[in-house]
Design a protein around this motif. Structure first.
Motif, PDB file in Angstrom:
ATOM      1  N   VAL A  46      14.668   3.873  -5.581  1.00 25.48           N
ATOM      2  CA  VAL A  46      13.701   3.544  -4.533  1.00 25.48           C
ATOM      3  C   VAL A  46      14.426   2.854  -3.384  1.00 25.48           C
ATOM      4  CG1 VAL A  46      11.564   2.336  -3.964  1.00 25.48           C
ATOM      5  CG2 VAL A  46      11.905   3.234  -6.289  1.00 25.48           C
ATOM      6  N   LEU A  50       5.709  -1.856   0.452  1.00 24.26           N
ATOM      7  CA  LEU A  50       5.313  -0.608  -0.185  1.00 24.26           C
ATOM      8  C   LEU A  50       6.356  -0.132  -1.186  1.00 24.26           C
ATOM      9  CD1 LEU A  50       3.816   1.380   2.838  1.00 24.26           C
ATOM     10  CD2 LEU A  50       2.719  -0.288   1.333  1.00 24.26           C
ATOM     11  N   GLN A  71       5.946  -2.070  -4.367  1.00 24.72           N
ATOM     12  CA  GLN A  71       4.721  -1.625  -5.031  1.00 24.72           C
ATOM     13  C   GLN A  71       4.956  -0.316  -5.781  1.00 24.72           C
ATOM     14  OE1 GLN A  71       0.214  -0.018  -3.906  1.00 24.72           O
ATOM     15  NE2 GLN A  71       1.220  -1.420  -2.479  1.00 24.72           N
ATOM     16  N   MET A  72       5.642   0.625  -5.151  1.00 23.31           N
ATOM     17  CA  MET A  72       5.924   1.896  -5.799  1.00 23.31           C
ATOM     18  C   MET A  72       6.878   1.723  -6.970  1.00 23.31           C
ATOM     19  SD  MET A  72       5.986   4.637  -2.649  1.00 23.31           S
ATOM     20  CE  MET A  72       6.972   3.658  -1.517  1.00 23.31           C
ATOM     21  N   ALA A  75       4.925   0.707  -9.946  1.00 26.03           N
ATOM     22  CA  ALA A  75       4.206   1.830 -10.550  1.00 26.03           C
ATOM     23  C   ALA A  75       5.135   2.662 -11.431  1.00 26.03           C
ATOM     24  CB  ALA A  75       3.590   2.696  -9.462  1.00 26.03           C
ATOM     25  N   VAL A  97      12.593   8.016  -4.309  1.00 30.82           N
ATOM     26  CA  VAL A  97      11.575   7.578  -3.360  1.00 30.82           C
ATOM     27  C   VAL A  97      12.275   7.162  -2.071  1.00 30.82           C
ATOM     28  CG1 VAL A  97       9.715   5.963  -2.877  1.00 30.82           C
ATOM     29  CG2 VAL A  97      10.037   6.809  -5.207  1.00 30.82           C
ATOM     30  N   ASN A 101      11.858   5.481   0.930  1.00 33.29           N
ATOM     31  CA  ASN A 101      10.906   4.565   1.551  1.00 33.29           C
ATOM     32  C   ASN A 101      11.503   3.734   2.677  1.00 33.29           C
ATOM     33  OD1 ASN A 101       8.405   2.799   1.641  1.00 33.29           O
ATOM     34  ND2 ASN A 101       9.955   1.291   1.017  1.00 33.29           N
ATOM     35  N   VAL A 137       8.197   8.744   2.172  1.00 30.90           N
ATOM     36  CA  VAL A 137       7.129   7.917   2.723  1.00 30.90           C
ATOM     37  C   VAL A 137       7.001   8.244   4.202  1.00 30.90           C
ATOM     38  CG1 VAL A 137       6.274   5.589   3.141  1.00 30.90           C
ATOM     39  CG2 VAL A 137       7.444   6.128   0.998  1.00 30.90           C
ATOM     40  N   LEU A 160       3.903  10.631   0.830  1.00 33.28           N
ATOM     41  CA  LEU A 160       2.770   9.737   0.961  1.00 33.28           C
ATOM     42  C   LEU A 160       2.680   9.329   2.426  1.00 33.28           C
ATOM     43  CD1 LEU A 160       3.403   7.429  -2.127  1.00 33.28           C
ATOM     44  CD2 LEU A 160       1.964   9.472  -1.998  1.00 33.28           C
ATOM     45  N   LEU A 195      -1.000   2.335  -3.471  1.00 35.08           N
ATOM     46  CA  LEU A 195      -0.029   3.430  -3.526  1.00 35.08           C
ATOM     47  C   LEU A 195       0.366   3.800  -4.953  1.00 35.08           C
ATOM     48  CD1 LEU A 195       2.546   2.789  -0.663  1.00 35.08           C
ATOM     49  CD2 LEU A 195       0.636   4.376  -0.691  1.00 35.08           C
ATOM     50  N   LYS A 196      -0.020   2.987  -5.919  1.00 37.80           N
ATOM     51  CA  LYS A 196       0.497   3.160  -7.277  1.00 37.80           C
ATOM     52  C   LYS A 196       0.106   4.506  -7.897  1.00 37.80           C
ATOM     53  CE  LYS A 196       1.285  -1.484  -9.077  1.00 37.80           C
ATOM     54  NZ  LYS A 196       0.942  -2.419 -10.169  1.00 37.80           N
ATOM     55  N   THR A 234       1.784   7.534  -6.197  1.00 36.93           N
ATOM     56  CA  THR A 234       3.214   7.562  -6.511  1.00 36.93           C
ATOM     57  C   THR A 234       3.444   8.147  -7.889  1.00 36.93           C
ATOM     58  OG1 THR A 234       3.616   5.607  -5.137  1.00 36.93           O
ATOM     59  CG2 THR A 234       5.280   6.135  -6.793  1.00 36.93           C
TER      60      THR A 234
END
Length: 263
Positions: A18, A25, A28-29, A32, A95, A97, A148, A194, A231-232, A235
């Motif tokens: 990530v 964000l 947060q992802m 998840a 991810v 992001n 993202v 997303l 966002l969970k 994702t």
């Protein structure tokens, strides 16, 4: 016998990288993905922020590591992927992001600021995705890439939102996602994006202070801003086998704002 939805969303045995994962964000992802069983490798520029974020994930029972890297620098992006492969042996979920914004009227927007936003928000996605695909996903014939984007990449802004470079870069992320999905589907790689609406964060602090949370909430049909959980689910859908037949899609998570724009 069909697979249960809980099994489809189980990421046990998989590894997720990530970028921009130390806060907001990205963190947060990361929660998840880790809560679903994945090992998580966080990256951003600042080691101190990453150390704190990894500690937060570990306190929640998540196997989390970190590597400091500036995703806008191709050499750092390549190093990040190489070190992740060396330490964890695989990258099943990427991810993308990491991002930046810059507020200035278009006629006054500095070229160096334009380049900074473009280099991080779109060029880094290409560099990192290419490196991950070559190192693991293409040889293994599978992988999940989650970019993202933003609803700012789906339409223009009202005059008070002077973020031309950001909007342009996120529009590029939208079509980058679609084009890459079309090309890499043959390798078993899904590529989705997303598109968050307004979530309170360090990046959006200036807009929140200028326009106010109440005014921004009023623009959304659900009359609220995004929170630490919104966002969970999306994702996990894109990262897991629950989304194995979804690719090239842009999912807006914005309380309905983009539905009004589209209408």
């Amino acid at each position: 016998m069909t697979t249960s939805v809980f099994k489809l969303m189980d990421l046990t045995g998989r590894t997720a990288l990530v970028t921009g994962g130390s806060r907001g964000l990205g963190l947060q992802m990361a929660h998840a993905l880790g809560e679903a069983g994945a090992k998580v490798l966080l990256s951003s520029r600042k080691a101190e922020d990453l150390e704190q974020a990894a500690a937060e994930l570990q306190a929640a029972g998540i196997d989390a590591r970190w590597i400091a890297a500036d995703a806008s620098r191709p050499e750092d992006a390549q190093r990040l992927v190489a070190e992740t492969m060396e330490r964890l042996g695989r990258i099943d979920v990427l991810v993308n992001n990491a991002g930046a914004t810059w507020g200035a009227p278009a006629e006054q927007h500095p070229l160096e600021a334009w380049d900074k936003v473009m280099n991080l928000n779109i060029r880094s996605l290409f560099v990192i995705s290419q490196a991950v695909a070559k190192a693991w996903m293409i040889p293994q014939k599978k992988g999940r890439i989650i970019n993202v984007a933003s609803i700012a990449g789906l339409a223009g802004n009202p005059s008070e939102m002077t973020t031309l470079a950001y909007n342009t870069s996120k529009g590029a992320v939208v079509n980058f996602t679609r084009a890459l999905a079309g090309e890499w589907g043959q390798h078993g790689i899904t590529v989705n994006a997303l598109a968050p609406g307004f979530f309170p964060s360090k990046m959006t602090r200036g807009t929140l202070e200028r326009l106010g949370a109440e005014a921004l909430s009023a623009r959304a049909p659900l009359r609220r801003l995004g929170d630490d959980e919104d966002l969970k689910g999306a994702t996990l859908l894109f990262a897991s086998d629950a989304g194995k037949h979804i690719t090239g899609q842009i999912l807006a998570i914005d309380g309905g704002v983009s539905a009004i724009i589209a209408g």
